[in-house]
Scaffold this active site. Structure first.
Site, short mmCIF file in Angstrom:
data_model
loop_
_atom_site.label_atom_id
_atom_site.label_comp_id
_atom_site.label_asym_id
_atom_site.label_seq_id
_atom_site.Cartn_x
_atom_site.Cartn_y
_atom_site.Cartn_z
N SER A 1 0.82 -1.22 0.00
CA SER A 1 0.00 0.00 0.00
C SER A 1 0.85 1.26 0.00
CB SER A 1 -0.91 0.01 1.23
OG SER A 1 -1.75 -1.13 1.22
N GLU B 1 4.57 -0.15 14.68
CA GLU B 1 5.10 1.12 14.16
C GLU B 1 6.08 1.78 15.12
OE1 GLU B 1 1.92 0.27 14.39
OE2 GLU B 1 1.28 0.01 12.31
N PHE C 1 -1.08 5.82 11.17
CA PHE C 1 -0.39 4.90 12.08
C PHE C 1 1.04 5.36 12.33
CE2 PHE C 1 -3.22 1.85 9.56
CZ PHE C 1 -4.33 2.21 10.29
N ASP D 1 -12.13 2.96 3.45
CA ASP D 1 -11.62 2.37 4.69
C ASP D 1 -12.10 3.11 5.94
OD1 ASP D 1 -10.33 0.21 3.68
OD2 ASP D 1 -8.31 1.07 3.75
N ARG E 1 -3.37 8.41 -1.18
CA ARG E 1 -3.71 7.11 -1.77
C ARG E 1 -4.13 7.23 -3.23
NH1 ARG E 1 -9.13 4.70 -2.02
NH2 ARG E 1 -8.79 2.86 -3.28
#
Lengths: 324, 273
Positions: free
Chosen positions: A43, A64, A89, A123, A173
């Site tokens: 991703s 992370e 994140f 999402d 994205r």
């Protein structure tokens, strides 16, 4: 409308794809470039680097905080690590580690947050980052980049690798409009005036740069001359360009895919209040988390479109007129 | 600098370090004596015998690296590094004072000879892994040692890092738990018990060595075993006494983060002759 770039806004690659491409190119020229990811390499697009340089790629799993500090350790030992995850994140889960192991000792870490803003889409809000610029800017000594298209992303990723010090790079994205030609030059910390204008300046970063160009076209049709500034570097912010725009047009709109009360807008307002007073309006996400939906639907619903920039410009112009 | 494998000499250095720790923290009027005193033999054995390093060339690429993840114990780190010649011994008593290189927690901005800034617990193993991975990429023999508090092992990031190093076989890292049984609020067994600690590290894929952390020959043997262990990182669980060497500080949670008074300093130094 005087357009300083010659290019139409046709759809280009997503900035995360451009990041992945630039990272591979960097890997080919500099053996000290290493990459880390937290189970999102397909991703964040670090997967290309992983395939070509498996020995220099460190899959950290879904951890992370650990990834951020491992990156700092690699940097302390002379490597140039790029650590990436979804922006939400990377910064929220890795913030403390970025503060103590990267920012505070000022190590040469590059941090990339992809899927930023609400345009990640379906999402939903747990994956959306609407506070990443704020968090990154509050890491003292960090350089914070927010490129608007693939050309600027590739160039700025390479410049981030070439400079010493911690850098955060914001990527998106979805595929986004191509703003720059391949031969465009960029300098970290220097805004780019894409459109010249005299009545109002539309200041924007990321996806909102293309929306602001469209807004300038719409305003021109109504006889309003709008300038457009691409702020690809949020920190250090181009104080000179902002002060000049405020002085020249006395009306500013700042647009971003970020919470309005903690992103680019407030930082621009700080410079304006310290230099030349101007009527200011802000386009962004207002004190909320978004929801699932198609990216276009979300950008419409949460008011991050050219039409919103146009309306804001008219409000700023009305106040400018009332004040003059 | 002096390098020695003689336990008697290392014990003498340890006693000198304890005296300095007491003097520094007393002068500073704040600091963490208990966890500094528990780690004395760990650092002395590493710096004067085990680690490959050169104070005259502190950025030597192939040096072994040391991270004090339990950064609050920095008085012992500063004392040992000053004794090695990395930094001025005559300034140790400026600890925690404005402008001092001897900051309240390790800070590379003030002391570039340090490998890491620490103080926020839980991060040292991850940093050590990063340095160890860089060494592997560079085909360097460099090993990274990281000293952790036992209370610090309550931090989740420690176990993210433990999982990584075990799975990835980062065998040039040695994590040393200064297992003194006490944290700020009291005894570790009452606050958040870590036992069975050795089993936890083993379950994460580490080679575990348990050792008396004040027994210098035992530490030398343990570090040698760590160096000869390949395919697994080593966790050295050092059983230590908080406040070791000063009778009224030993095993007393009060001296986790409280400086000695002038009278206490006098009594402590009288015991460290």
């Amino acid at each position: 409308m005087a357009i300083n770039t010659k290019y139409e806004l046709k759809l280009g690659a997503a900035t995360r794809e451009a990041f992945g491409k630039a990272l591979v190119e960097l890997g080919r020229t500099n053996p000290n470039i290493v990459a880390l990811d937290a189970d999102l390499s397909k991703s964040t697009m670090t997967v290309g680097f992983q395939k070509e340089f498996p020995e220099r790629f460190f899959e950290c799993g879904i951890a992370e905080a650990n990834m951020a500090a491992i990156a700092a350790g690699l940097a302390s030992a002379g490597k140039i690590p790029f650590a990436s995850s979804f922006s939400a994140f990377m910064l929220n889960k890795g913030f403390e580690q970025l503060r103590v192991t990267a920012a505070f000792p000022r190590v040469n870490v590059k941090v990339v947050g992809t899927h930023s803003g609400i345009s990640i889409g379906e999402d939903g809000p747990s994956q959306m980052s609407v506070e990443d610029l704020s968090l990154a800017c509050s890491l003292a000594g960090f350089t914070v980049l927010s490129p608007a298209d693939e050309v600027s992303m590739v160039a700025l990723v390479k410049q981030a690798a070439a400079m010493f010090g911690p850098v955060f790079i914001r990527a998106g994205r979805i595929k986004c409009p191509l703003i720059y030609a391949a031969d465009q030059t960029f300098t970290i910390g220097k805004a780019i005036e894409l459109v010249s204008g005299t009545d109002v300046t539309l200041i924007a970063t990321g996806l909102l740069v293309a929306e602001s160009i469209k807004a300038a076209e719409a305003l021109e049709a109504e006889g309003i001359s709008a300038a457009v500034l691409d702020i690809h570097t949020i920190k250090p912010l181009d104080r000179e360009a902002i002060a000049k725009a405020a002085q020249k047009t006395r009306a500013l709109v700042v647009s971003e895919e970020h919470l309005v009360d903690s992103g680019l807008g407030v930082r621009v307002a700080q410079i304006v209040s310290e230099t030349t007073p101007a009527a200011m309006e802000f386009v962004g996400v207002v004190d909320t988390y978004a929801e699932s939906g198609a990216p276009d639907e979300l950008l419409d619903k949460y008011g991050l479109r050219a039409v919103n920039v146009v309306a804001a410009a008219k409000r700023a112009l009305a106040r400018k007129k009332a004040g003059s | 600098m002096l390098k020695t494998s003689d336990p008697t000499e290392l014990a003498a250095i340890s006693k000198k370090m304890r005296r300095q720790v007491i003097e520094m923290i007393t002068e500073a009027k704040s600091g963490h004596p208990g966890g500094s005193l528990s780690a004395v033999e760990l650092l002395v054995t590493l710096y004067f015998d085990v680690m490959r390093h050169d104070p005259a060339n502190p950025k030597w690429k192939d040096r072994d690296r040391f991270i004090l993840s339990k950064g609050h114990a920095c008085p012992i780190l500063y004392s040992v590094m000053a004794e090695c010649g990395y930094c001025p011994a005559d300034q140790l008593n400026t600890l925690r004072k404005l402008g001092s290189i001897y900051q309240g927690h390790p800070d590379v901005r003030f002391m570039p000879v340090l490998e890491a800034s620490t103080g926020s617990l839980g991060q040292g193993v991850s940093l050590a892994i990063g340095m160890a991975l860089a060494a592997k990429l560079d085909k360097s023999p460099s090993r990274t040692y990281v000293v952790l508090g036992d209370g610090e092992l309550q931090e989740g990031q420690i176990w993210e890092a433990a999982m990584f190093a075990g799975f990835r076989k980062v065998d040039n890292v040695v994590a040393i738990a200064d297992n003194n049984g006490i944290q700020l609020d009291g005894f570790t067994k009452d606050i958040m018990d870590l036992e069975p600690l050795a089993d936890k590290w083993r379950a994460f894929g580490w080679h575990v060595i348990e050792v008396n952390g004040h027994d210098i020959p035992a530490l030398q043997k343990a570090f040698a075993e760590a160096s000869s262990t390949s395919g697994k990182p080593t966790a050295l669980i050092a059983h230590t006494v908080k406040g070791k060497g000063v009778s009224f500080m030993e095993n007393n949670p009060k001296y986790h983060g409280q400086a000695p008074t002038l009278d206490e300093e006098k009594r402590a130094l009288a015991e460290l002759v």
